[in-house]
Design an enzyme around this catalytic site. Sequence first.
Site, PDB file in Angstrom:
ATOM      1  N   PHE A 127       0.842  -1.194   0.000  1.00 30.44           N
ATOM      2  CA  PHE A 127       0.000   0.000   0.000  1.00 30.44           C
ATOM      3  C   PHE A 127       0.879   1.247   0.000  1.00 30.44           C
ATOM      4  O   PHE A 127       1.883   1.314   0.705  1.00 30.44           O
ATOM      5  CB  PHE A 127      -0.912  -0.017   1.228  1.00 30.44           C
TER       6      PHE A 127
ATOM      7  N   ALA B  32       0.073  -2.155   5.950  1.00 30.72           N
ATOM      8  CA  ALA B  32       0.788  -2.079   7.219  1.00 30.72           C
ATOM      9  C   ALA B  32       0.198  -3.015   8.273  1.00 30.72           C
ATOM     10  O   ALA B  32       0.911  -3.535   9.127  1.00 30.72           O
ATOM     11  CB  ALA B  32       0.784  -0.641   7.734  1.00 30.72           C
TER      12      ALA B  32
ATOM     13  N   ALA C  99       3.887   2.603   4.715  1.00 27.00           N
ATOM     14  CA  ALA C  99       3.414   3.980   4.835  1.00 27.00           C
ATOM     15  C   ALA C  99       1.913   3.960   5.068  1.00 27.00           C
ATOM     16  O   ALA C  99       1.170   3.369   4.292  1.00 27.00           O
ATOM     17  CB  ALA C  99       3.747   4.780   3.577  1.00 27.00           C
ATOM     18  N   VAL C 100       1.479   4.591   6.148  1.00 26.32           N
ATOM     19  CA  VAL C 100       0.065   4.669   6.489  1.00 26.32           C
ATOM     20  C   VAL C 100      -0.409   6.098   6.235  1.00 26.32           C
ATOM     21  O   VAL C 100       0.267   7.053   6.605  1.00 26.32           O
ATOM     22  CB  VAL C 100      -0.183   4.282   7.961  1.00 26.32           C
ATOM     23  N   ILE C 101      -1.591   6.230   5.599  1.00 23.89           N
ATOM     24  CA  ILE C 101      -2.083   7.547   5.215  1.00 23.89           C
ATOM     25  C   ILE C 101      -3.280   7.953   6.072  1.00 23.89           C
ATOM     26  O   ILE C 101      -4.233   7.194   6.194  1.00 23.89           O
ATOM     27  CB  ILE C 101      -2.519   7.553   3.739  1.00 23.89           C
TER      28      ILE C 101
ATOM     29  N   THR D  30     -11.420   9.237   8.490  1.00 28.68           N
ATOM     30  CA  THR D  30     -11.993   8.447   9.578  1.00 28.68           C
ATOM     31  C   THR D  30     -10.890   8.009  10.534  1.00 28.68           C
ATOM     32  O   THR D  30      -9.702   8.160  10.238  1.00 28.68           O
ATOM     33  CB  THR D  30     -12.699   7.196   9.020  1.00 28.68           C
TER      34      THR D  30
ATOM     35  N   HIS E 242      -9.724   5.253  10.983  1.00 28.82           N
ATOM     36  CA  HIS E 242      -9.043   4.052  10.484  1.00 28.82           C
ATOM     37  C   HIS E 242      -7.531   4.156  10.627  1.00 28.82           C
ATOM     38  O   HIS E 242      -6.857   3.176  10.979  1.00 28.82           O
ATOM     39  CB  HIS E 242      -9.420   3.844   9.017  1.00 28.82           C
TER      40      HIS E 242
ATOM     41  N   PHE F 143      12.418  -0.311  12.394  1.00 28.34           N
ATOM     42  CA  PHE F 143      11.073   0.231  12.237  1.00 28.34           C
ATOM     43  C   PHE F 143      11.064   1.333  11.190  1.00 28.34           C
ATOM     44  O   PHE F 143      11.508   2.457  11.436  1.00 28.34           O
ATOM     45  CB  PHE F 143      10.600   0.777  13.584  1.00 28.34           C
TER      46      PHE F 143
END
Length: 204
Positions: free
Chosen positions: A67, A101, A125-127, A131, A133, A158
């Site tokens: 992702f 992730a 990578a988290v977006i 919300t 989430h 990490f």
Amino acid sequence: MWVFLGLGLSEIMGNHRAGRSGLPAELGSHGGYTPSAESYEPMTTEPNHRGSLSGEGLRIGIVVSRFNSPVVERLLDGAREFLRRNGIGEEDVETFEVPGAWEIPLALDRLAAAGRFDGLVALGAVIRGETPHFEYVSSGCAEGILRVSLDHGIPVGFGVLTCDTGEQAMARAGGEKGNKGREAAEAALEMVNLLKDRLIEGSA
């Protein structure tokens, strides 16, 4: 929007944001200290023990989230390049792709249990969206990675980023803020050697 797990779970959950840590807001979350590229340099005070950055004879496994691949690919390039420059051949670095992730900790857990690698690296990578989430994914990922490292006694670098914008993400994936994939690989390698030499246990 983008989000990065760069400083640890407490930063993700906002425990040390400006104005929420008991410090004056103008001092920021670090009491007036602003991390920079030099923040990762060795301390001027020489420690008793420090792991080397030699990768000779080591095997490293990298779990990478698919992702947000434009960012993650840059993180992966940085990690691979660092390991190569420090003596680890391509045949001794294996990459395992997972959907996102959230799935990183399970893959790390299985690799750690298999005992094939001296150290592991987590990249993703988290977006941040509209919300909650993001909070669930980022905190669950961070906690899971930490648990793998502690449960199996294996270093895990990490390199899962949590950022508010795509610009912030790219800046930390080989841009002006450095490459957090490279830094994660460096941290993993240093810890592998520190533990391998049994310095922490005092038997050196």
